[in-house]
Scaffold this motif. Structure first.
Motif, PDB file in Angstrom:
ATOM      1  N   ALA A   1       0.837  -1.208   0.000  1.00  0.00           N
ATOM      2  CA  ALA A   1       0.000   0.000   0.000  1.00  0.00           C
ATOM      3  C   ALA A   1       0.868   1.252   0.000  1.00  0.00           C
ATOM      4  O   ALA A   1       0.622   2.202  -0.752  1.00  0.00           O
ATOM      5  N   TYR A   2       1.899   1.274   0.845  1.00  0.00           N
ATOM      6  CA  TYR A   2       2.812   2.416   0.891  1.00  0.00           C
ATOM      7  C   TYR A   2       3.579   2.550  -0.425  1.00  0.00           C
ATOM      8  O   TYR A   2       3.722   3.651  -0.968  1.00  0.00           O
ATOM      9  N   GLY A   3       4.104   1.424  -0.927  1.00  0.00           N
ATOM     10  CA  GLY A   3       4.921   1.463  -2.134  1.00  0.00           C
ATOM     11  C   GLY A   3       4.147   1.865  -3.366  1.00  0.00           C
ATOM     12  O   GLY A   3       4.525   2.806  -4.084  1.00  0.00           O
ATOM     13  N   LEU A   4       3.049   1.153  -3.642  1.00  0.00           N
ATOM     14  CA  LEU A   4       2.244   1.479  -4.826  1.00  0.00           C
ATOM     15  C   LEU A   4       1.598   2.853  -4.692  1.00  0.00           C
ATOM     16  O   LEU A   4       1.490   3.598  -5.669  1.00  0.00           O
ATOM     17  N   GLY A   5       1.152   3.195  -3.470  1.00  0.00           N
ATOM     18  CA  GLY A   5       0.542   4.500  -3.256  1.00  0.00           C
ATOM     19  C   GLY A   5       1.524   5.624  -3.528  1.00  0.00           C
ATOM     20  O   GLY A   5       1.178   6.632  -4.173  1.00  0.00           O
ATOM     21  N   GLY A   6       2.761   5.471  -3.033  1.00  0.00           N
ATOM     22  CA  GLY A   6       3.769   6.496  -3.280  1.00  0.00           C
ATOM     23  C   GLY A   6       4.065   6.658  -4.750  1.00  0.00           C
ATOM     24  O   GLY A   6       4.202   7.793  -5.249  1.00  0.00           O
ATOM     25  N   LEU A   7       4.162   5.549  -5.493  1.00  0.00           N
ATOM     26  CA  LEU A   7       4.405   5.623  -6.934  1.00  0.00           C
ATOM     27  C   LEU A   7       3.223   6.262  -7.666  1.00  0.00           C
ATOM     28  O   LEU A   7       3.402   7.057  -8.592  1.00  0.00           O
ATOM     29  N   ALA A   8       1.994   5.923  -7.233  1.00  0.00           N
ATOM     30  CA  ALA A   8       0.810   6.523  -7.845  1.00  0.00           C
ATOM     31  C   ALA A   8       0.794   8.032  -7.621  1.00  0.00           C
ATOM     32  O   ALA A   8       0.426   8.807  -8.508  1.00  0.00           O
ATOM     33  N   GLY A   9       1.187   8.450  -6.415  1.00  0.00           N
ATOM     34  CA  GLY A   9       1.257   9.877  -6.133  1.00  0.00           C
ATOM     35  C   GLY A   9       2.235  10.581  -7.045  1.00  0.00           C
ATOM     36  O   GLY A   9       1.963  11.688  -7.546  1.00  0.00           O
ATOM     37  N   MET A  10       3.387   9.963  -7.295  1.00  0.00           N
ATOM     38  CA  MET A  10       4.371  10.564  -8.192  1.00  0.00           C
ATOM     39  C   MET A  10       3.832  10.689  -9.611  1.00  0.00           C
ATOM     40  O   MET A  10       4.154  11.651 -10.323  1.00  0.00           O
ATOM     41  N   MET A  11       2.970   9.756 -10.014  1.00  0.00           N
ATOM     42  CA  MET A  11       2.393   9.807 -11.368  1.00  0.00           C
ATOM     43  C   MET A  11       1.485  11.011 -11.562  1.00  0.00           C
ATOM     44  O   MET A  11       1.308  11.501 -12.680  1.00  0.00           O
ATOM     45  N   VAL A  12       0.886  11.500 -10.465  1.00  0.00           N
ATOM     46  CA  VAL A  12      -0.032  12.644 -10.579  1.00  0.00           C
ATOM     47  C   VAL A  12       0.581  13.917  -9.999  1.00  0.00           C
ATOM     48  O   VAL A  12      -0.117  14.871  -9.665  1.00  0.00           O
ATOM     49  N   GLY A  13       1.916  13.921  -9.863  1.00  0.00           N
ATOM     50  CA  GLY A  13       2.597  15.141  -9.471  1.00  0.00           C
ATOM     51  C   GLY A  13       2.794  15.331  -7.979  1.00  0.00           C
ATOM     52  O   GLY A  13       3.184  16.421  -7.541  1.00  0.00           O
ATOM     53  N   MET A  14       2.545  14.308  -7.168  1.00  0.00           N
ATOM     54  CA  MET A  14       2.760  14.403  -5.726  1.00  0.00           C
ATOM     55  C   MET A  14       4.115  13.828  -5.367  1.00  0.00           C
ATOM     56  O   MET A  14       4.668  12.990  -6.076  1.00  0.00           O
ATOM     57  N   ASN A  15       4.664  14.259  -4.266  1.00  0.00           N
ATOM     58  CA  ASN A  15       5.924  13.739  -3.751  1.00  0.00           C
ATOM     59  C   ASN A  15       5.695  12.365  -3.121  1.00  0.00           C
ATOM     60  O   ASN A  15       4.677  12.131  -2.478  1.00  0.00           O
ATOM     61  N   PHE A  16       6.651  11.426  -3.284  1.00  0.00           N
ATOM     62  CA  PHE A  16       6.510  10.082  -2.737  1.00  0.00           C
ATOM     63  C   PHE A  16       6.304  10.125  -1.226  1.00  0.00           C
ATOM     64  O   PHE A  16       5.390   9.486  -0.686  1.00  0.00           O
ATOM     65  N   LYS A  17       7.144  10.882  -0.532  1.00  0.00           N
ATOM     66  CA  LYS A  17       7.045  10.952   0.921  1.00  0.00           C
ATOM     67  C   LYS A  17       5.717  11.570   1.355  1.00  0.00           C
ATOM     68  O   LYS A  17       5.078  11.103   2.305  1.00  0.00           O
ATOM     69  N   GLU A  18       5.305  12.628   0.639  1.00  0.00           N
ATOM     70  CA  GLU A  18       4.037  13.291   0.968  1.00  0.00           C
ATOM     71  C   GLU A  18       2.865  12.334   0.820  1.00  0.00           C
ATOM     72  O   GLU A  18       1.953  12.302   1.654  1.00  0.00           O
ATOM     73  N   THR A  19       2.890  11.534  -0.234  1.00  0.00           N
ATOM     74  CA  THR A  19       1.797  10.591  -0.478  1.00  0.00           C
ATOM     75  C   THR A  19       1.725   9.546   0.617  1.00  0.00           C
ATOM     76  O   THR A  19       0.641   9.208   1.112  1.00  0.00           O
ATOM     77  N   VAL A  20       2.891   9.019   1.028  1.00  0.00           N
ATOM     78  CA  VAL A  20       2.917   8.017   2.094  1.00  0.00           C
ATOM     79  C   VAL A  20       2.396   8.615   3.396  1.00  0.00           C
ATOM     80  O   VAL A  20       1.558   8.022   4.091  1.00  0.00           O
ATOM     81  N   MET A  21       2.870   9.818   3.732  1.00  0.00           N
ATOM     82  CA  MET A  21       2.537  10.420   5.025  1.00  0.00           C
ATOM     83  C   MET A  21       1.093  10.877   5.114  1.00  0.00           C
ATOM     84  O   MET A  21       0.455  10.754   6.171  1.00  0.00           O
ATOM     85  N   PHE A  22       0.554  11.405   4.012  1.00  0.00           N
ATOM     86  CA  PHE A  22      -0.754  12.063   4.086  1.00  0.00           C
ATOM     87  C   PHE A  22      -1.876  11.344   3.331  1.00  0.00           C
ATOM     88  O   PHE A  22      -3.026  11.776   3.386  1.00  0.00           O
ATOM     89  N   VAL A  23      -1.547  10.261   2.630  1.00  0.00           N
ATOM     90  CA  VAL A  23      -2.591   9.475   1.956  1.00  0.00           C
ATOM     91  C   VAL A  23      -2.551   8.027   2.428  1.00  0.00           C
ATOM     92  O   VAL A  23      -3.508   7.522   3.016  1.00  0.00           O
ATOM     93  N   ALA A  24      -1.427   7.345   2.211  1.00  0.00           N
ATOM     94  CA  ALA A  24      -1.357   5.922   2.545  1.00  0.00           C
ATOM     95  C   ALA A  24      -1.447   5.675   4.048  1.00  0.00           C
ATOM     96  O   ALA A  24      -2.190   4.800   4.501  1.00  0.00           O
ATOM     97  N   ALA A  25      -0.696   6.453   4.833  1.00  0.00           N
ATOM     98  CA  ALA A  25      -0.663   6.215   6.285  1.00  0.00           C
ATOM     99  C   ALA A  25      -2.025   6.384   6.954  1.00  0.00           C
ATOM    100  O   ALA A  25      -2.447   5.505   7.711  1.00  0.00           O
ATOM    101  N   PRO A  26      -2.760   7.484   6.716  1.00  0.00           N
ATOM    102  CA  PRO A  26      -4.069   7.590   7.371  1.00  0.00           C
ATOM    103  C   PRO A  26      -5.050   6.523   6.921  1.00  0.00           C
ATOM    104  O   PRO A  26      -5.884   6.071   7.711  1.00  0.00           O
ATOM    105  N   ILE A  27      -4.952   6.099   5.659  1.00  0.00           N
ATOM    106  CA  ILE A  27      -5.847   5.043   5.185  1.00  0.00           C
ATOM    107  C   ILE A  27      -5.586   3.737   5.924  1.00  0.00           C
ATOM    108  O   ILE A  27      -6.511   3.021   6.317  1.00  0.00           O
ATOM    109  N   MET A  28      -4.307   3.431   6.171  1.00  0.00           N
ATOM    110  CA  MET A  28      -3.937   2.164   6.806  1.00  0.00           C
ATOM    111  C   MET A  28      -3.862   2.266   8.326  1.00  0.00           C
ATOM    112  O   MET A  28      -3.521   1.295   8.996  1.00  0.00           O
ATOM    113  N   GLY A  29      -4.223   3.415   8.887  1.00  0.00           N
ATOM    114  CA  GLY A  29      -3.911   3.685  10.278  1.00  0.00           C
ATOM    115  C   GLY A  29      -4.959   3.418  11.325  1.00  0.00           C
ATOM    116  O   GLY A  29      -4.814   3.854  12.465  1.00  0.00           O
ATOM    117  N   GLY A  30      -6.048   2.747  11.021  1.00  0.00           N
ATOM    118  CA  GLY A  30      -6.991   2.367  12.075  1.00  0.00           C
ATOM    119  C   GLY A  30      -8.162   3.289  12.280  1.00  0.00           C
ATOM    120  O   GLY A  30      -8.813   3.247  13.328  1.00  0.00           O
TER     121      GLY A  30
END
Length: 430
Positions: free
Chosen positions: A145-174
């Motif tokens: 989820a973190y890996g593919l999400g970060g790559l998907a974010g980069m495809m639409v102009g988002m930073n990999f770290k930003e995508t993990v921290m603010f999209v993937a993490a809250p989704i997977m976070g309970g």
């Protein structure tokens, strides 16, 4: 067969009542709602509203072939939420429904029965073998989820770290209370920023991820129906048949058994709340699950009491799941929040994050002899949903409500794992 009386629709029962009687009760409840005669903080009135809405929508879902064969009983919660969004349910009915679900916390009463009875009623061998391996697919789902999400974010102009921290993490976070709230505090402490700003951003992704997890639960259920080899039909681990997952008892059920089951469920639930005082970072449900599992494996609970807990669990699941689904749709599913974050960029990235959770949990689950569908649903979608309420929605849409114990492990212990990971990443990336 000649001479056999054809079943009439009037012979059907809703919540144990023949259809005409249930219709009469419904008229009374709805009429009282429009007349303002439903008590605003009454378990009776609130439960009646959830019952009427839930069971009529389930009746429709079972009668309409395309609904029954696709989304099934998920129709109940989704349609109830839509009725609220379009202001088709009067406030006089929503207020007691909300009190029933939130103020009286009937949802916790329901979950306590499911956690206690489902674990005590499991085959001991399955519990030992599956429990020891369960975190392996959870980790697989998080990594993908973190890996593919970060790559998907980069495809639409988002930073990999930003995508993990603010999209993937809250989704997977309970979810919210055990996920977005403490995560926003972690981010605020690491940056000196405003936790309210972080929370708003994180919670939007939790909402969108929850809806996406519900969609994937439906798709995974359909996959299991079309490709039977991918599913255990509610059993997590290969080598067990569905009928092997639950222990069989030779007792004849009495009302005393039901009361004993209720007592055990309450005791285990409250134990979890007491243990939570010692380790507040771990949700009370996690302690409940661990203590019930320990008692089951150690053989502490007498078999007759186990039987009572199982009967109480099955009673609650058979008769109150529809009530709960109606209540969740009326009071906890906000279509407005979903529509507010439906931008193409975020929909794409969230979809990929949840897809990664499903594939990671499902494929890694195969390595430890879990069924793909059950592993993807419990270790994947129940990590990616909105927490406790999300577990109910995902499992109901996947028609696997019997897997609540594993779902709660994902939401609670898995969510705690994400907070640990984000504490480390926040210090490095924010």
């Amino acid at each position: 067969m000649e001479g056999t009386k054809k079943a009439s629709i009037m012979d059907e029962k809703l919540f144990g009542l023949p259809l005409p009687f249930f219709a009469a009760v419904s008229v009374i409840v709805i009429g009282a709602g429009f007349l303002g005669k439903l008590e605003s903080k009454s378990m009776v009135c609130g439960g009646a509203v959830c019952m009427v809405v839930g069971y009529w929508l389930s009746f429709i879902a079972n009668k309409v072939g395309i609904i029954r064969k696709t989304i099934g009983l998920a129709f109940v919660s989704i349609t109830a939420a839509a009725l609220v969004y379009f202001n088709l349910i009067p406030e006089n009915m929503l207020t007691p429904a909300s009190a029933f679900m939130n103020d009286t916390n009937f949802l916790a009463f329901y979950i306590a029965a499911l956690l206690c009875g489902s674990i005590l009623g499991m085959d001991r061998k399955l519990l030992i073998q599956a429990g020891a391996r369960y975190f392996i697919p959870i980790i697989g789902g998080v990594v993908l989820a973190y890996g593919l999400g970060g790559l998907a974010g980069m495809m639409v102009g988002m930073n990999f770290k930003e995508t993990v921290m603010f999209v993937a993490a809250p989704i997977m976070g309970g979810g919210n209370g055990a996920g977005a709230v403490p995560m926003s505090e972690i981010y605020a402490a690491a940056t000196g920023g405003d936790k309210a700003d972080f929370y708003s951003r994180l919670m939007a992704m939790v909402t969108l991820g929850n809806w996406c997890a519900m969609l994937f639960a439906l798709l995974l259920n359909q996959l299991g129906r079309r490709v039977p080899k991918t599913t255990g039909n509610g059993v997590l681990m290969e080598g067990f048949r569905p009928e092997d997952s639950a222990k069989e008892y030779s007792y004849s059920m009495t009302t005393t058994d039901m009361v004993a089951g209720l007592g055990l469920a309450c005791g285990f639930y409250i134990f979890g709340r007491i243990a939570n005082i010692l380790l507040p970072s771990i949700h009370a449900y996690a302690f409940t699950i661990a203590f019930v599992a320990f008692c089951k494996i150690a053989g502490i609970i007498p078999e007759r009491l186990e039987f009572g807990a199982v009967k109480w669990y099955r009673f609650m699941m058979d008769h109150f799941t529809i009530v709960i689904m109606g209540g969740v749709g009326l009071t906890m599913m906000d279509l407005g929040e979903l529509l507010a974050v439906l931008t193409p960029k975020y929909v794409f990235v969230v979809f990929i994050v949840v897809l990664g959770a499903a594939l990671g949990a499902g494929l890694v689950g195969l390595l430890v002899k879990f069924y793909f569908v059950e592993s993807a649903i419990t270790a994947g979608m129940c990590m990616a949903n909105g927490g406790g309420n999300g577990d109910i929605l995902v499992l109901s849409m996947a028609d696997r409500m019997n897997m609540m114990s594993f779902a709660q492990i994902s939401s609670r212990l898995g969510g705690a794992l994400i907070l640990v990971i984000q504490s480390v990443l926040a210090s490095m990336w924010l």
